[in-house]
Design a protein around this motif. Structure first.
Motif, PDB file in Angstrom:
ATOM      1  N   GLU A 214      50.597 -35.846  85.786  1.00 19.11           N
ATOM      2  CA  GLU A 214      49.658 -35.465  86.834  1.00 19.11           C
ATOM      3  C   GLU A 214      50.199 -34.314  87.663  1.00 19.11           C
ATOM      4  O   GLU A 214      51.410 -34.053  87.695  1.00 19.11           O
ATOM      5  N   SER A 215      49.282 -33.622  88.289  1.00 11.94           N
ATOM      6  CA  SER A 215      49.638 -32.458  89.092  1.00 11.94           C
ATOM      7  C   SER A 215      50.463 -32.894  90.299  1.00 11.94           C
ATOM      8  O   SER A 215      50.131 -33.861  90.984  1.00 11.94           O
ATOM      9  N   GLU A 374      49.657 -29.238  79.620  1.00 10.37           N
ATOM     10  CA  GLU A 374      48.365 -28.605  79.875  1.00 10.37           C
ATOM     11  C   GLU A 374      47.285 -28.957  78.853  1.00 10.37           C
ATOM     12  O   GLU A 374      46.156 -28.514  78.969  1.00 10.37           O
ATOM     13  N   THR A 399      44.838 -38.458  79.168  1.00  9.79           N
ATOM     14  CA  THR A 399      43.769 -37.588  78.685  1.00  9.79           C
ATOM     15  C   THR A 399      42.754 -38.338  77.829  1.00  9.79           C
ATOM     16  O   THR A 399      41.627 -37.878  77.671  1.00  9.79           O
ATOM     17  N   PRO A 404      40.244 -34.700  80.716  1.00 10.24           N
ATOM     18  CA  PRO A 404      40.096 -33.562  81.618  1.00 10.24           C
ATOM     19  C   PRO A 404      39.038 -32.604  81.085  1.00 10.24           C
ATOM     20  O   PRO A 404      38.758 -32.565  79.892  1.00 10.24           O
ATOM     21  N   GLY A 472      46.909 -24.420  90.249  1.00  9.08           N
ATOM     22  CA  GLY A 472      46.710 -24.824  88.855  1.00  9.08           C
ATOM     23  C   GLY A 472      46.414 -23.627  87.960  1.00  9.08           C
ATOM     24  O   GLY A 472      46.888 -23.551  86.821  1.00  9.08           O
ATOM     25  N   ARG A 511      42.387 -25.946  82.276  1.00 11.65           N
ATOM     26  CA  ARG A 511      42.243 -27.407  82.334  1.00 11.65           C
ATOM     27  C   ARG A 511      41.992 -27.806  83.784  1.00 11.65           C
ATOM     28  O   ARG A 511      42.734 -27.418  84.679  1.00 11.65           O
ATOM     29  N   ARG A 512      40.913 -28.553  84.011  1.00 17.09           N
ATOM     30  CA  ARG A 512      40.637 -29.049  85.362  1.00 17.09           C
ATOM     31  C   ARG A 512      41.128 -30.487  85.450  1.00 17.09           C
ATOM     32  O   ARG A 512      40.793 -31.320  84.612  1.00 17.09           O
ATOM     33  N   GLU A 513      41.951 -30.752  86.454  1.00 16.94           N
ATOM     34  CA  GLU A 513      42.531 -32.086  86.584  1.00 16.94           C
ATOM     35  C   GLU A 513      41.457 -33.128  86.876  1.00 16.94           C
ATOM     36  O   GLU A 513      40.620 -32.923  87.757  1.00 16.94           O
ATOM     37  N   ARG A 516      41.772 -39.368  88.806  1.00 22.92           N
ATOM     38  CA  ARG A 516      42.948 -40.174  88.479  1.00 22.92           C
ATOM     39  C   ARG A 516      42.585 -41.100  87.344  1.00 22.92           C
ATOM     40  O   ARG A 516      41.431 -41.454  87.164  1.00 22.92           O
TER      41      ARG A 516
END
Length: 610
Positions: A214-215, A374, A399, A404, A472, A511-513, A516
Motif C-alpha cells: 500500500e501507498s 505498481e 490486487t 486497482p 503517486g 495505477r490508482r490506489e 483499502r
C-alpha cells in the motif's frame, strides 16, 4: 557378520519426525541423495527443505555435515533435532576449546548423526583433516544462494565450498535455497561444482501468505493498524532500511504496548543474541530489524512480515516475506511503499561502488521490485513470474481482493514533465518532487514567491489531483523510467523516454490506489479451529509454554501449532491415537505422550456436568 539393511526413508520420516507421507518433491530428492547423487534444490521457505538432507544423513552410513551461515541459530537447530532423537551437534566460534574437543571426540567415535558447520570453518586445515577421519554420509550446503556474488545475501566464504567436491568426490552433496532465479541457479551449480547435480525446482508459491502493498502515508500508523486489527498478540517481523529507523520503530511499538525488539548489525553482539533468543523462545514478540536478521529463522508461527521501506530486489522481498507462515497457516506479507523510497534507492544505486555493469544490475533488480509494487495484475502472478513460474490470479492478494483501476495519466504526466523542462531551460533550475507538486497545485509559499514560480505557465494547472495523487504520479513515472533522480539532493530530471510523452506519441497508464483491502488474512493459529476445540488448544499452548521454559528451548521445538491443532481436533484418549497425529514421532511420544493425554483428559473432565 552381516550389516543390517538401511532403514527406508519413509520409515525414518514416520518414526523420527512423525509425518505419514513426503510432500511434493521430497521423496525424489531424498532418493537421489541416498543413492549417492548430487542435487540442487529450490524449495520455498516452509516447504520442508531440511528433511531433504536430514533423512539421507540418517539413512546413509556415517555423519551428515550441514554447511550453514547461521551460527546464531545452530543451537536451536541442534535442539530441534535432539528433541526428535537425532544425535546432532555443531562446531563454531561460540564454543570454548573443551566444548569443541568433546564434539570432535564424539564425531570421530561415530556418535553424531548430523553436524552443523559454518562455511568459514571449512577454510581451516584442522577442520578438513578432522573430516578426513570421519565417515561423512552427505554434505548439505544450506542457503546456497549465498555463493552468488551478485545476490542479496552473498557470503565470500561460500566461494571456497568447491573443496567439498575436490576433497571428497564420492560423498553426495545437496545444495538448498528458497530463492534463486535461473541465472542464480546456474551460478550456484558452477561455483559449487555441481555440474552433475539433478535440479529439483519446486513451486515458489506460498498460498497461505496474503501479499499486500500500500501507498506510504503515515507508515507507523499504518503498521499499528495492521498489528492491532489483524495480528494482536502474534509474532511478526518488521523490516526497515536503516539502523536508526529500526530503533525508532521498535521504541514506538513498545510505547503503544506492543512487545517489540530491535535487531541490526550496529547493536552489541550480546544484545543481538538475547533479542533473537527472546523472539524465538517467547510468543507474540515483534522483531524490528534490518535485513541483517532473518535468514534461516526456523520459527514456524511468524504470522506477519511487514516492510516499512522498499526492498532492493524481488529475491530479497521473497526471501524476507517467506519467513511468515512456515507452518502453512494464514499469514500476511505487508509493504508500505512511497515516492521517497524510489528516490532513495535510485540515489543509493548511483552512489554504489562497482562498475557500470554492477549498477545496471542493481537497477534491474529495483525495476523488477517497482513493477511488482505498481502492477494492476495479481501480485502473486507477478512474483512467481519473476522466478519463471507461470500462474493464475490467486484471489488472496490486495490486487485480487480490491483490484486497482488503471487510468490514462498522459495529461498529468505532460504537466509534470513540462514543469521540469521549463524550470531547467528557462531558469536553469532543478527541484525535487515536493516543490514541483507545490507549483502544479498553485500553492503560495516562500519558496514559490522567492523564485517567482507563480509566473510559470504550469503554475496551478494540476489542481485536479491531490498532493498524494501527484506523489503517486511522480513515483510511477520514476518506476516507468520517464523520470530520473539526479544528483545528491534528489532533484528530478527527464529521461530519453519523456519527449515521446510530451509530444503525445506515448500513452502513460497509471495505477490508482484502491481505498483499502476489505478481506483480511485470518490471523492466529486457532483461526480455523471449530469453537469447541479452541479451549483445549489454548490449554495445550499453556502446557507447551511451561515445558519450553523448563527446557530452555523455543515452544515450537516441543510441538508446533499445527500439531497442537491436530490434538485439539482428535482429542486422543490413548498413546496409539496420539501417535497417529502429524508431527509426533517416537521420541516425542515417549517424552510427552503421558503429559499430553493428561492435559486432554483434564480438559474433558472440566467440561463434564457435575
Amino acid at each position: 557378520m552381516t550389516t543390517a539393511a538401511p532403514e527406508a526413508p519413509l520409515d525414518v520420516l514416520r518414526r523420527v519426525f512423525g509425518y505419514e507421507e513426503f510432500r511434493g518433491q521430497q521423496s525424489s530428492i531424498i532418493d537421489r541423495v541416498v543413492g549417492g547423487g548430487d542435487a540442487l534444490v529450490l524449495m520455498p521457505t516452509g516447504g520442508g527443505k531440511s528433511l531433504c538432507y536430514q533423512i539421507p544423513a540418517l539413512v546413509r552410513r556415517g555423519t551428515g555435515v550441514v554447511v550453514s551461515p547461521l551460527i546464531a541459530l545452530m543451537q536451536d537447530q541442534v535442539d530441534a533435532l535432539s528433541a526428535v532423537g537425532v544425535r546432532a551437534a555443531f562446531l563454531n566460534s561460540t564454543q570454548d576449546p573443551d566444548e569443541r574437543r568433546l564434539v570432535e571426540q564424539e564425531l570421530q567415535a561415530g556418535e553424531i548423526d548430523i553436524l552443523y558447520l559454518a562455511p568459514e570453518r571449512l577454510k581451516l586445515e584442522s577442520t578438513l583433516s578432522l573430516l578426513d577421519r570421519v565417515d561423512v554420509s552427505v554434505f548439505a550446503i544450506d542457503e546456497a544462494h549465498c555463493v552468488s556474488q551478485w545476490g542479496h545475501d552473498f557470503r565470500p566464504d561460500y566461494l571456497a565450498l568447491s573443496v567439498l567436491h575436490e576433497r571428497w568426490p564420492a560423498v553426495p552433496r545437496i545444495a538448498l535455497t528458497a530463492t534463486a532465479t535461473e541465472a542464480t541457479r546456474h551460478e550456484i551449480a558452477q561455483r559449487l561444482e555441481l555440474g552433475d547435480a539433478e535440479w529439483f525446482v519446486s513451486s515458489f508459491d506460498r498460498p497461505n501468505i496474503q501479499y499486500r502493498i500500500e501507498s506510504k502515508a503515515q507508515p507507523l500508523q499504518q503498521l499499528l493498524r495492521l498489528v492491532r486489527t489483524e495480528h494482536p498478540g502474534d509474532a511478526g517481523i518488521v523490516y526497515c532500511l536503516s539502523r536508526k529507523s529500526v530503533e525508532k520503530t521498535a521504541d514506538a511499538l513498545v510505547a503503544e504496548g506492543i512487545p517489540a525488539l530491535p535487531y541490526h548489525a550496529g547493536l552489541d553482539a550480546g544484545i543481538r543474541r538475547r533479542n533473537q533468543a527472546r523472539f524465538l523462545r517467547e510468543e507474540g514478540i515483534v522483531m524490528v530489524a534490518t535485513i541483517a536478521f532473518g535468514m534461516g529463522i526456523d520459527k514456524p508461527d511468524v504470522r506477519f512480515v511487514a516492510h516499512l521501506d522498499l526492498p532492493k530486489s524481488v529475491e530479497g522481498y521473497y526471501q524476507e516475506t517467506g519467513r511468515a507462515g512456515r507452518d502453512g497457516l494464514p499469514s500476511t506479507a505487508w509493504l508500505a511503499y512511497g515516492l521517497q523510497d524510489v528516490v532513495q534507492q535510485r540515489r543509493m544505486i548511483d552512489e554504489s561502488e562497482g562498475d557500470l555493469a554492477h549498477r545496471r544490475r542493481l537497477s534491474s533488480h529495483l525495476d523488477a521490485m517497482l513493477a511488482l509494487c505498481e502492477t494492476v495484475e495479481c501480485r502473486r502472478v507477478q512474483l512467481l513470474g519473476y522466478f519463471g513460474q507461470p500462474s493464475i490470479a490467486c484471489g488472496n492478494c490486495d490486487t485480487c481482493l480490491a483490484p486497482p483501476e488503471a487510468w490514462d495519466g498522459t495529461v498529468p504526466a505532460q504537466k509534470l514533465l513540462s514543469t521540469i523542462v521549463r524550470l531547467d531551460r528557462e531558469r536553469n533550475q532543478r527541484f525535487g518532487a515536493g516543490h514541483l507538486i507545490d507549483i502544479l497545485l498553485g500553492r503560495d509559499n516562500d519558496r514559490i514567491r522567492q523564485n517567482r514560480h507563480d509566473e510559470l505557465k504550469t503554475y496551478g494547472i494540476g489542481e485536479e489531483l491531490s498532493e498524494q495523487e501527484w506523489r503517486g504520479v511522480v513515483r510511477q513515472l520514476l518506476a516507468q523510467g520517464i523520470l530520473a533522480v539526479q544528483g545528491e539532493y534528489g532533484v528530478l530530471g527527464i529521461t530519453q523516454e519523456a519527449p515521446a510523452v510530451l509530444a503525445g506519441e506515448r500513452e502513460v497508464r497509471l495505477r490508482r490506489e484502491p481505498e483499502r483491502v476489505v478481506k483480511r488474512a485470518k490471523s492466529k493459529a486457532a483461526a480455523e479451529l471449530p469453537s469447541e476445540a479452541l479451549p483445549l488448544f489454548e490449554r495445550l499452548r499453556e502446557w507447551r509454554a511451561g515445558v519450553a521454559r523448563e527446557l530452555g528451548v523455543p515452544a515450537y521445538i516441543v510441538f508446533g501449532d499445527a500439531t497442537l491443532r491436530g490434538i485439539s481436533l482428535v482429542t486422543p484418549a490413548s498413546i496409539e491415537e496420539l501417535g497417529g497425529i502429524s508431527g509426533i514421532g517416537e521420541k516425542k511420544l515417549e517424552q510427552y505422550g503421558a503429559d499430553v493425554l493428561a492435559v486432554v483428559a483434564a480438559h474433558a473432565a472440566a467440561g463434564m456436568p457435575e
